[in-house]
Enzyme design. Structure first.
Site, PDB file in Angstrom:
ATOM      1  N   GLY A   1      12.319 -59.249  -2.798  1.00 34.94           N
ATOM      2  CA  GLY A   1      12.404 -60.275  -1.499  1.00 34.94           C
ATOM      3  C   GLY A   1      13.690 -60.737  -0.433  1.00 34.94           C
ATOM      4  O   GLY A   1      13.573 -60.483   0.597  1.00 34.94           O
TER       5      GLY A   1
ATOM      6  N   SER B   1      11.529 -48.774   4.604  1.00 32.32           N
ATOM      7  CA  SER B   1      11.274 -50.123   4.471  1.00 32.32           C
ATOM      8  C   SER B   1      12.058 -50.545   5.474  1.00 32.32           C
ATOM      9  O   SER B   1      13.033 -50.524   5.707  1.00 32.32           O
ATOM     10  CB  SER B   1      11.824 -50.970   3.056  1.00 32.32           C
ATOM     11  OG  SER B   1      11.507 -51.882   3.340  1.00 32.32           O
TER      12      SER B   1
ATOM     13  N   MET C   1       4.234 -59.511  -0.603  1.00 32.43           N
ATOM     14  CA  MET C   1       4.597 -60.391  -1.994  1.00 32.43           C
ATOM     15  C   MET C   1       4.470 -61.886  -1.096  1.00 32.43           C
ATOM     16  O   MET C   1       5.436 -62.226  -0.807  1.00 32.43           O
ATOM     17  CB  MET C   1       6.332 -59.780  -1.501  1.00 32.43           C
ATOM     18  CG  MET C   1       6.480 -58.765  -2.386  1.00 32.43           C
ATOM     19  SD  MET C   1       8.429 -58.180  -1.392  1.00 32.43           S
ATOM     20  CE  MET C   1       8.229 -56.890  -0.145  1.00 32.43           C
TER      21      MET C   1
ATOM     22  N   MET D   1       8.514 -51.748  -8.823  1.00 36.16           N
ATOM     23  CA  MET D   1       9.157 -52.359  -8.768  1.00 36.16           C
ATOM     24  C   MET D   1      10.807 -52.168  -9.060  1.00 36.16           C
ATOM     25  O   MET D   1      10.725 -53.101 -11.012  1.00 36.16           O
ATOM     26  CB  MET D   1       9.897 -54.228  -8.247  1.00 36.16           C
ATOM     27  CG  MET D   1       8.537 -55.157  -7.225  1.00 36.16           C
ATOM     28  SD  MET D   1       8.912 -53.916  -6.148  1.00 36.16           S
ATOM     29  CE  MET D   1      10.095 -54.727  -5.147  1.00 36.16           C
TER      30      MET D   1
ATOM     31  N   HIS E   1       6.685 -48.022   4.829  1.00 37.08           N
ATOM     32  CA  HIS E   1       6.425 -49.203   3.668  1.00 37.08           C
ATOM     33  C   HIS E   1       7.179 -50.443   5.117  1.00 37.08           C
ATOM     34  O   HIS E   1       7.668 -51.134   5.199  1.00 37.08           O
ATOM     35  CB  HIS E   1       7.116 -49.053   2.884  1.00 37.08           C
ATOM     36  CG  HIS E   1       7.233 -49.678   1.564  1.00 37.08           C
ATOM     37  ND1 HIS E   1       6.613 -49.779   1.051  1.00 37.08           N
ATOM     38  CD2 HIS E   1       8.058 -50.706   1.430  1.00 37.08           C
ATOM     39  CE1 HIS E   1       6.263 -50.600  -0.520  1.00 37.08           C
ATOM     40  NE2 HIS E   1       7.549 -52.084   0.430  1.00 37.08           N
TER      41      HIS E   1
ATOM     42  N   ASP F   1      10.513 -48.938  -5.781  1.00 34.27           N
ATOM     43  CA  ASP F   1      10.842 -50.285  -4.640  1.00 34.27           C
ATOM     44  C   ASP F   1      12.186 -50.546  -4.797  1.00 34.27           C
ATOM     45  O   ASP F   1      11.767 -51.769  -5.779  1.00 34.27           O
ATOM     46  CB  ASP F   1       9.675 -50.380  -3.999  1.00 34.27           C
ATOM     47  CG  ASP F   1      10.205 -51.601  -2.887  1.00 34.27           C
ATOM     48  OD1 ASP F   1      11.069 -51.165  -2.019  1.00 34.27           O
ATOM     49  OD2 ASP F   1       9.277 -51.968  -2.608  1.00 34.27           O
ATOM     50  N   GLY F   2      12.884 -50.343  -4.452  1.00 30.40           N
ATOM     51  CA  GLY F   2      14.384 -51.430  -4.346  1.00 30.40           C
ATOM     52  C   GLY F   2      15.542 -50.916  -5.084  1.00 30.40           C
ATOM     53  O   GLY F   2      15.203 -49.942  -5.909  1.00 30.40           O
TER      54      GLY F   2
ATOM     55  N   ASP G   1       6.943 -54.614   3.948  1.00 28.91           N
ATOM     56  CA  ASP G   1       7.385 -55.472   3.013  1.00 28.91           C
ATOM     57  C   ASP G   1       6.534 -57.270   3.737  1.00 28.91           C
ATOM     58  O   ASP G   1       7.736 -56.995   4.489  1.00 28.91           O
ATOM     59  CB  ASP G   1       9.214 -55.615   2.912  1.00 28.91           C
ATOM     60  CG  ASP G   1       9.200 -54.231   1.706  1.00 28.91           C
ATOM     61  OD1 ASP G   1       8.122 -54.265   0.403  1.00 28.91           O
ATOM     62  OD2 ASP G   1      10.012 -53.648   2.411  1.00 28.91           O
TER      63      ASP G   1
ATOM     64  N   HIS H   1       2.922 -54.195   1.037  1.00 26.45           N
ATOM     65  CA  HIS H   1       3.492 -54.564   0.476  1.00 26.45           C
ATOM     66  C   HIS H   1       3.318 -55.605   0.550  1.00 26.45           C
ATOM     67  O   HIS H   1       4.402 -56.909   1.216  1.00 26.45           O
ATOM     68  CB  HIS H   1       4.798 -54.252   0.166  1.00 26.45           C
ATOM     69  CG  HIS H   1       5.624 -54.282  -1.998  1.00 26.45           C
ATOM     70  ND1 HIS H   1       6.345 -54.245  -1.902  1.00 26.45           N
ATOM     71  CD2 HIS H   1       4.935 -54.997  -2.637  1.00 26.45           C
ATOM     72  CE1 HIS H   1       6.552 -55.040  -3.168  1.00 26.45           C
ATOM     73  NE2 HIS H   1       6.419 -55.801  -3.463  1.00 26.45           N
TER      74      HIS H   1
ATOM     75  N   MET I   1       6.673 -60.799   3.552  1.00 29.92           N
ATOM     76  CA  MET I   1       7.163 -62.127   2.024  1.00 29.92           C
ATOM     77  C   MET I   1       6.715 -63.421   3.159  1.00 29.92           C
ATOM     78  O   MET I   1       7.009 -63.366   4.637  1.00 29.92           O
ATOM     79  CB  MET I   1       8.478 -62.020   1.873  1.00 29.92           C
ATOM     80  CG  MET I   1       9.157 -60.406   1.690  1.00 29.92           C
ATOM     81  SD  MET I   1      10.621 -59.909   1.619  1.00 29.92           S
ATOM     82  CE  MET I   1      10.847 -58.991   0.823  1.00 29.92           C
TER      83      MET I   1
ATOM     84  N   GLY J   1      18.756 -53.921  -0.121  1.00 37.18           N
ATOM     85  CA  GLY J   1      19.773 -53.839  -0.010  1.00 37.18           C
ATOM     86  C   GLY J   1      20.889 -54.481  -1.481  1.00 37.18           C
ATOM     87  O   GLY J   1      21.955 -54.207  -1.628  1.00 37.18           O
TER      88      GLY J   1
HETATM   89  C1  DX5 Z   1      12.332 -55.247  -1.425  1.00 38.18           C
HETATM   90  C2  DX5 Z   1      11.590 -55.027  -0.794  1.00 38.18           C
HETATM   91  C3  DX5 Z   1      11.569 -53.126  -0.590  1.00 38.18           C
HETATM   92  C4  DX5 Z   1      12.856 -53.119   0.109  1.00 38.18           C
HETATM   93  C5  DX5 Z   1      13.758 -52.474  -0.570  1.00 38.18           C
HETATM   94  O1  DX5 Z   1      11.400 -56.499  -2.034  1.00 38.18           O
HETATM   95  O2  DX5 Z   1      10.241 -54.336  -1.457  1.00 38.18           O
HETATM   96  O3  DX5 Z   1      10.569 -52.740   0.214  1.00 38.18           O
HETATM   97  O4  DX5 Z   1      12.870 -53.831   1.562  1.00 38.18           O
HETATM   98  O5  DX5 Z   1      14.783 -51.653  -0.368  1.00 38.18           O
HETATM   99  P1  DX5 Z   1      16.587 -51.316  -0.173  1.00 38.18           P
HETATM  100  O6  DX5 Z   1      15.637 -50.228  -0.224  1.00 38.18           O
HETATM  101  O7  DX5 Z   1      17.704 -51.942   0.058  1.00 38.18           O
HETATM  102  O8  DX5 Z   1      16.678 -52.058  -1.422  1.00 38.18           O
HETATM  103 ZN    ZN Z   2       8.931 -53.098  -0.233  1.00 39.35          ZN
END
Ligand code: DX5
Ligand code: ZN
Length: 216
Positions: free
Chosen positions: A143, A9, A69, A138, A34, A176-177, A36, A67, A38, A146
């Site tokens: 959001g 990501s 969001m 998920m 990937h 993811d996450g 993200d 992705h 938001m 880390g």
């Molecule tokens: C969270 C995202 C993830 C995130 C994953 O909202 O959808 O893709 O970047 O990051 P890590 O691997 O750091 O949890």
């Molecule tokens: Zn994601």
């Protein structure tokens, strides 16, 4: 059985140097990134939009796994199609006609995914499983990068893997996450074949070795 894929990501890369982030992924000999997206409404954070995706597109041959969001993902399908996304994944919890958005994504010639939050009932995805290329389960509340992996999500992964086998479907099952070597293995054992990793990938001493260990 789908071959395992690791999709780093870009959210976890330096946002002033996204191009360098893509090069790090390519140097690890991976094929996907990937992305993200938001909106500060569906999730409590803002990341980046279609212009960034469009500007990165000519710079790389990586598969753009996007992705969304967003509260209203249907309003942004066209923008991300034009930006050069390869897949658009939308949330079942968002405010849209899910089947219609999936159809719009596929009609544009893109791969379509459906995502669910870790506290969602995976049965909510049942009406869409035969029309998507990917299901994203998920493993944190979306959001922020880390965050710590939520083990309860493993039950949803198992359910969605069983459903896939019982119905003879072949969608990818993505997580993811909070994915690292330990949680990645738990997800693989539960049936996931596509692992998004942000923090653990970009902070790894050896990104390529980390990715290889996840897909071994
Ligand atoms: C969270 C995202 C993830 C995130 C994953 O909202 O959808 O893709 O970047 O990051 P890590 O691997 O750091 O949890
Ligand atoms: Zn994601």
């Amino acid at each position: 059985m789908n071959a395992p894929v690791v999709a780093p990501s870009l959210l976890a890369a330096n946002h002033g140097e996204f191009l360098q982030g893509l090069r790090t992924i390519e140097a690890a000999e991976l094929a996907w990134v990937h992305l993200d997206i938001m909106d500060g409404h569906f999730v409590p954070n803002i990341s980046f939009g279609p212009q960034v995706v469009a500007d990165l597109r000519p710079q790389s041959k990586l598969f753009f796994d996007v992705h969304l969001m967003l509260t209203n993902p249907d309003r942004f399908v066209d923008a991300f199609v034009k930006a050069g996304a390869n897949r658009l994944t939308v949330h079942v919890e968002a405010d849209h006609d899910v089947a219609k958005t999936i159809a719009a994504i596929k009609n544009a010639g893109l791969s379509a995914g459906i995502a669910m939050n870790p506290d969602a009932d995976p049965r909510r995805l049942l009406p869409y499983l035969d029309s998507v290329d990917l299901v994203l389960c998920m493993t944190v509340f979306p959001g922020f990068g880390g965050q710590a992996f939520i083990p309860a999500a493993l039950e949803s992964i198992k359910f969605l893997d069983l459903e896939r086998r019982q119905r003879g479907l072949n969608y990818r099952l993505e997580v993811d996450g909070g994915i690292n070597a330990t949680t990645g293995k738990q997800c693989r054992d539960a049936g996931a074949d596509t692992l998004v990793a942000g923090t653990a990938f970009f902070k790894a001493a050896d990104c390529k070795a980390f990715a290889s260990s996840l897909s071994a």
